[in-house]
Design a protein around this motif. Structure first.
Motif, PDB file in Angstrom:
ATOM      1  N   ALA A  85       7.865  -4.056  -1.361  1.00 44.53           N
ATOM      2  CA  ALA A  85       9.207  -4.472  -1.749  1.00 44.53           C
ATOM      3  C   ALA A  85      10.267  -3.781  -0.917  1.00 44.53           C
ATOM      4  O   ALA A  85      11.408  -4.210  -0.868  1.00 44.53           O
ATOM      5  N   ASP A  86       9.870  -2.729  -0.265  1.00 43.01           N
ATOM      6  CA  ASP A  86      10.827  -1.897   0.468  1.00 43.01           C
ATOM      7  C   ASP A  86      10.383  -1.777   1.920  1.00 43.01           C
ATOM      8  O   ASP A  86       9.231  -1.469   2.218  1.00 43.01           O
ATOM      9  N   ARG A  87      11.314  -2.025   2.815  1.00 41.92           N
ATOM     10  CA  ARG A  87      10.978  -1.987   4.235  1.00 41.92           C
ATOM     11  C   ARG A  87      10.560  -0.586   4.684  1.00 41.92           C
ATOM     12  O   ARG A  87       9.674  -0.428   5.520  1.00 41.92           O
ATOM     13  N   SER A  88      11.202   0.410   4.134  1.00 37.83           N
ATOM     14  CA  SER A  88      10.840   1.773   4.509  1.00 37.83           C
ATOM     15  C   SER A  88       9.408   2.080   4.109  1.00 37.83           C
ATOM     16  O   SER A  88       8.697   2.794   4.819  1.00 37.83           O
ATOM     17  N   ASN A  89       9.017   1.554   2.981  1.00 33.43           N
ATOM     18  CA  ASN A  89       7.655   1.805   2.535  1.00 33.43           C
ATOM     19  C   ASN A  89       6.652   1.081   3.420  1.00 33.43           C
ATOM     20  O   ASN A  89       5.555   1.587   3.659  1.00 33.43           O
ATOM     21  N   LEU A  90       7.019  -0.091   3.900  1.00 32.36           N
ATOM     22  CA  LEU A  90       6.146  -0.769   4.860  1.00 32.36           C
ATOM     23  C   LEU A  90       6.046   0.052   6.143  1.00 32.36           C
ATOM     24  O   LEU A  90       4.965   0.208   6.711  1.00 32.36           O
ATOM     25  N   ARG A  91       7.145   0.578   6.568  1.00 35.11           N
ATOM     26  CA  ARG A  91       7.135   1.384   7.797  1.00 35.11           C
ATOM     27  C   ARG A  91       6.221   2.587   7.631  1.00 35.11           C
ATOM     28  O   ARG A  91       5.435   2.921   8.519  1.00 35.11           O
ATOM     29  N   ALA A  92       6.326   3.219   6.488  1.00 36.35           N
ATOM     30  CA  ALA A  92       5.455   4.369   6.230  1.00 36.35           C
ATOM     31  C   ALA A  92       4.007   3.921   6.161  1.00 36.35           C
ATOM     32  O   ALA A  92       3.108   4.608   6.651  1.00 36.35           O
ATOM     33  N   HIS A  93       3.797   2.755   5.570  1.00 37.19           N
ATOM     34  CA  HIS A  93       2.439   2.242   5.460  1.00 37.19           C
ATOM     35  C   HIS A  93       1.850   1.947   6.832  1.00 37.19           C
ATOM     36  O   HIS A  93       0.674   2.226   7.093  1.00 37.19           O
ATOM     37  N   LEU A  94       2.669   1.407   7.730  1.00 38.75           N
ATOM     38  CA  LEU A  94       2.179   1.092   9.070  1.00 38.75           C
ATOM     39  C   LEU A  94       1.669   2.343   9.774  1.00 38.75           C
ATOM     40  O   LEU A  94       0.765   2.269  10.611  1.00 38.75           O
ATOM     41  N   GLN A  95       2.229   3.467   9.406  1.00 42.00           N
ATOM     42  CA  GLN A  95       1.763   4.721  10.004  1.00 42.00           C
ATOM     43  C   GLN A  95       0.307   4.988   9.649  1.00 42.00           C
ATOM     44  O   GLN A  95      -0.404   5.613  10.429  1.00 42.00           O
ATOM     45  N   THR A  96      -0.097   4.517   8.473  1.00 46.82           N
ATOM     46  CA  THR A  96      -1.477   4.781   8.062  1.00 46.82           C
ATOM     47  C   THR A  96      -2.467   4.007   8.910  1.00 46.82           C
ATOM     48  O   THR A  96      -3.640   4.338   8.935  1.00 46.82           O
ATOM     49  N   HIS A  97      -1.991   2.965   9.576  1.00 43.12           N
ATOM     50  CA  HIS A  97      -2.867   2.202  10.468  1.00 43.12           C
ATOM     51  C   HIS A  97      -2.937   2.819  11.864  1.00 43.12           C
ATOM     52  O   HIS A  97      -3.733   2.374  12.689  1.00 43.12           O
ATOM     53  N   SER A  98      -2.097   3.757  12.103  1.00 46.47           N
ATOM     54  CA  SER A  98      -2.043   4.354  13.432  1.00 46.47           C
ATOM     55  C   SER A  98      -2.910   5.605  13.478  1.00 46.47           C
ATOM     56  O   SER A  98      -2.896   6.419  12.561  1.00 46.47           O
ATOM     57  N   GLU A  99      -3.658   5.758  14.570  1.00 46.49           N
ATOM     58  CA  GLU A  99      -4.495   6.939  14.690  1.00 46.49           C
ATOM     59  C   GLU A  99      -3.646   8.190  14.919  1.00 46.49           C
ATOM     60  O   GLU A  99      -3.902   9.241  14.351  1.00 46.49           O
ATOM     61  N   VAL A 100      -2.683   8.048  15.785  1.00 42.77           N
ATOM     62  CA  VAL A 100      -1.755   9.160  16.019  1.00 42.77           C
ATOM     63  C   VAL A 100      -0.497   8.874  15.227  1.00 42.77           C
ATOM     64  O   VAL A 100       0.214   7.912  15.488  1.00 42.77           O
ATOM     65  N   LYS A 101      -0.251   9.691  14.247  1.00 41.45           N
ATOM     66  CA  LYS A 101       0.861   9.441  13.352  1.00 41.45           C
ATOM     67  C   LYS A 101       2.115  10.155  13.832  1.00 41.45           C
ATOM     68  O   LYS A 101       2.109  10.950  14.755  1.00 41.45           O
ATOM     69  N   ILE A 110      15.857  -4.653  -8.115  1.00 39.83           N
ATOM     70  CA  ILE A 110      15.514  -5.860  -8.876  1.00 39.83           C
ATOM     71  C   ILE A 110      14.117  -6.343  -8.506  1.00 39.83           C
ATOM     72  O   ILE A 110      13.400  -6.921  -9.337  1.00 39.83           O
ATOM     73  N   ARG A 111      13.707  -6.076  -7.284  1.00 36.97           N
ATOM     74  CA  ARG A 111      12.351  -6.470  -6.884  1.00 36.97           C
ATOM     75  C   ARG A 111      11.297  -5.741  -7.712  1.00 36.97           C
ATOM     76  O   ARG A 111      10.182  -6.233  -7.858  1.00 36.97           O
ATOM     77  N   THR A 112      11.655  -4.566  -8.220  1.00 36.69           N
ATOM     78  CA  THR A 112      10.687  -3.866  -9.057  1.00 36.69           C
ATOM     79  C   THR A 112      10.487  -4.609 -10.377  1.00 36.69           C
ATOM     80  O   THR A 112       9.478  -4.426 -11.038  1.00 36.69           O
ATOM     81  N   HIS A 113      11.482  -5.418 -10.750  1.00 31.86           N
ATOM     82  CA  HIS A 113      11.339  -6.232 -11.959  1.00 31.86           C
ATOM     83  C   HIS A 113      10.634  -7.555 -11.650  1.00 31.86           C
ATOM     84  O   HIS A 113       9.796  -8.014 -12.417  1.00 31.86           O
ATOM     85  N   THR A 114      10.993  -8.136 -10.527  1.00 34.81           N
ATOM     86  CA  THR A 114      10.453  -9.460 -10.204  1.00 34.81           C
ATOM     87  C   THR A 114       9.082  -9.389  -9.551  1.00 34.81           C
ATOM     88  O   THR A 114       8.345 -10.376  -9.546  1.00 34.81           O
ATOM     89  N   GLY A 115       8.762  -8.235  -8.969  1.00 37.28           N
ATOM     90  CA  GLY A 115       7.492  -8.119  -8.277  1.00 37.28           C
ATOM     91  C   GLY A 115       7.515  -8.707  -6.877  1.00 37.28           C
ATOM     92  O   GLY A 115       6.472  -8.772  -6.218  1.00 37.28           O
ATOM     93  N   GLU A 116       8.676  -9.099  -6.435  1.00 35.34           N
ATOM     94  CA  GLU A 116       8.788  -9.676  -5.095  1.00 35.34           C
ATOM     95  C   GLU A 116       8.481  -8.612  -4.043  1.00 35.34           C
ATOM     96  O   GLU A 116       8.959  -7.484  -4.114  1.00 35.34           O
ATOM     97  N   ARG A 117       7.661  -8.991  -3.083  1.00 37.34           N
ATOM     98  CA  ARG A 117       7.300  -8.059  -1.998  1.00 37.34           C
ATOM     99  C   ARG A 117       7.431  -8.794  -0.666  1.00 37.34           C
ATOM    100  O   ARG A 117       6.439  -9.282  -0.117  1.00 37.34           O
ATOM    101  N   PRO A 118       8.611  -8.828  -0.152  1.00 37.31           N
ATOM    102  CA  PRO A 118       8.851  -9.616   1.057  1.00 37.31           C
ATOM    103  C   PRO A 118       8.397  -8.973   2.351  1.00 37.31           C
ATOM    104  O   PRO A 118       8.405  -9.625   3.393  1.00 37.31           O
ATOM    105  N   PHE A 119       7.994  -7.727   2.313  1.00 42.66           N
ATOM    106  CA  PHE A 119       7.628  -7.041   3.552  1.00 42.66           C
ATOM    107  C   PHE A 119       6.114  -6.872   3.603  1.00 42.66           C
ATOM    108  O   PHE A 119       5.548  -6.004   2.955  1.00 42.66           O
ATOM    109  N   ALA A 120       5.478  -7.711   4.393  1.00 44.95           N
ATOM    110  CA  ALA A 120       4.026  -7.737   4.444  1.00 44.95           C
ATOM    111  C   ALA A 120       3.506  -6.993   5.654  1.00 44.95           C
ATOM    112  O   ALA A 120       4.079  -7.060   6.746  1.00 44.95           O
ATOM    113  N   CYS A 121       2.416  -6.299   5.447  1.00 41.71           N
ATOM    114  CA  CYS A 121       1.731  -5.626   6.554  1.00 41.71           C
ATOM    115  C   CYS A 121       0.882  -6.660   7.280  1.00 41.71           C
ATOM    116  O   CYS A 121       0.128  -7.408   6.653  1.00 41.71           O
ATOM    117  N   GLN A 122       0.988  -6.684   8.582  1.00 41.81           N
ATOM    118  CA  GLN A 122       0.248  -7.647   9.390  1.00 41.81           C
ATOM    119  C   GLN A 122      -1.188  -7.206   9.639  1.00 41.81           C
ATOM    120  O   GLN A 122      -1.952  -7.938  10.252  1.00 41.81           O
TER     121      GLN A 122
END
Length: 249
Positions: free
Chosen positions: A204-220, A185-197
Motif C-alpha cells: 500500500a505504501d511506495r516506501s515499503n515497496l522500495r524497502a521490499h525491493l532491497q530484499t531481492h538484492s544481494e548487495v543491499k 485509507i488503504r489500510t482500511h480498503t486493503g488496496e495495494r497499488p504498488f506491486a513487486c515485479q
DNA sequence: CTGGGGACGGGGCCC
DNA sequence: AGGGCCCCGTCCCCA
C-alpha cells in the motif's frame, strides 16, 4: 530558492533523485535491474546531530498566528489555533549592524544603506558571515514547537503536522496532508497499488515497496562499516550496530 | 537476535 | 501559493 526552508534541521547527505525511479509498472523492473549501478550509499550511515544553533537574527514570533491557511478544512476538537492576527504575520527584518527592526525589507534596506553602508560598521557579533540578503531573511517560528522556517509557506506546511486537518472518515485518525490520509485509507480498503515485479507481493505504501525491493538484492543499500554486511533498511543496520558488531572490530 | 512488513512523518521539488 | 508527489527515514510489530 533555498533547498531547505527549515532553519533548524538535521543535516544529511541525502541526494534526492526524484523522477529517476518511478516504481510503477516497468519502471520497477528498470529500477531493480539497474540497482547495482545505482549510486547507493554503501557506507555506514551514521546519525547526524541536529544543528541547534540559534537563529542569528531575531526570530519572528508567530505565537498568535493562524496555524493553517485552510481553516475551513481544519478539524477543531481543540486543535484549532487562535484567530488570525494579521499583525503577527508580518515578519520582522533585523539590521545586521545594529539591533533595529523593520517590518519591511525595503525599510531595512533603506536603513542599512543610509546608516551603515558608508561607515565602517561591522556586523553584530552574533551575525554569521552571510550575505546581507540572507541576513535580512526573516525567520518564522512555529507556535507549537521550536522549529523555525525561512518562509511562511514552509511554516504553514509544518503547522499542518500540529493541526492535522485531514481526518479519516472511517476511524477518525487525523493526518497532516491529504496523501498521508489516502495512504492510511488503504489500510482500511486493503488496496495495494504498488506491486513487486519479482514476487507476488504488493504494498500500500511506495516506501515499503522500495524497502521490499532491497530484499531481492544481494548487495543491499546499507552497509556496516566494520564487517561489510549489507542491510535492506537503515533500522536493520542500526540494530546490527547496536548488537555489538562494531564493538568486536 | 535478525529480517522483513506495515504504517506513518516530514522536508523538498514540481506543476 | 498551494496541492500533489517524491524520497528518506523511523517506529513498531511479528515470524
Amino acid at each position: 530558492m533555498p533547498r531547505s526552508f527549515l532553519v533548524k534541521k538535521y543535516f544529511t547527505n541525502k541526494k534526492p533523485c526524484y523522477r529517476e525511479s518511478h516504481l510503477d509498472s516497468q519502471a520497477v523492473t528498470s529500477f531493480f535491474n539497474n540497482m547495482d549501478s545505482l549510486p547507493l550509499p554503501l557506507s555506514p550511515v551514521t546519525p547526524v546531530s541536529p544543528s541547534l544553533s540559534p537563529s542569528p537574527l531575531g526570530p519572528v514570533d508567530l505565537s498568535s498566528s493562524p496555524s493553517c491557511s485552510s481553516g475551513d478544512e481544519e478539524d477543531d476538537g481543540g486543535r484549532t489555533s487562535d484567530p488570525p492576527s494579521p499583525d503577527t504575520l508580518h515578519p520582522m527584518y533585523h539590521c545586521m549592524y545594529c539591533s533595529k527592526s523593520y517590518n519591511s525589507l525595503s525599510a531595512l534596506s533603506h536603513h542599512q544603506m543610509s546608516q551603515h553602508q558608508s561607515s565602517q560598521c561591522s556586523p553584530l557579533p552574533h551575525a554569521p558571515s552571510l550575505s546581507q540578503e540572507a541576513l535580512a531573511r526573516p525567520t518564522f517560528h512555529c507556535k507549537h514547537c521550536s522549529k523555525e522556517y525561512t518562509s511562511l509557506g514552509a511554516l504553514k506546511m509544518h503547522i499542518r503536522s500540529h493541526t492535522l486537518p485531514c481526518v479519516c472518515p472511517t476511524c477518525g485518525k487525523a493526518f497532516s496532508r491529504p496523501w498521508l490520509l489516502r495512504g492510511h485509507i488503504r489500510t482500511h480498503t486493503g488496496e495495494r497499488p504498488f506491486a513487486c515485479q519479482h514476487c507476488n507481493r504488493a504494498f500500500a505504501d511506495r516506501s515499503n515497496l522500495r524497502a521490499h525491493l532491497q530484499t531481492h538484492s544481494e548487495v543491499k543499500k546499507y552497509q556496516c562499516g566494520s564487517c561489510s554486511r549489507t542491510f535492506s533498511r537503515m533500522s536493520l543496520l542500526h540494530k546490527h550496530n547496536a548488537s555489538g558488531c562494531c564493538l568486536s572490530h
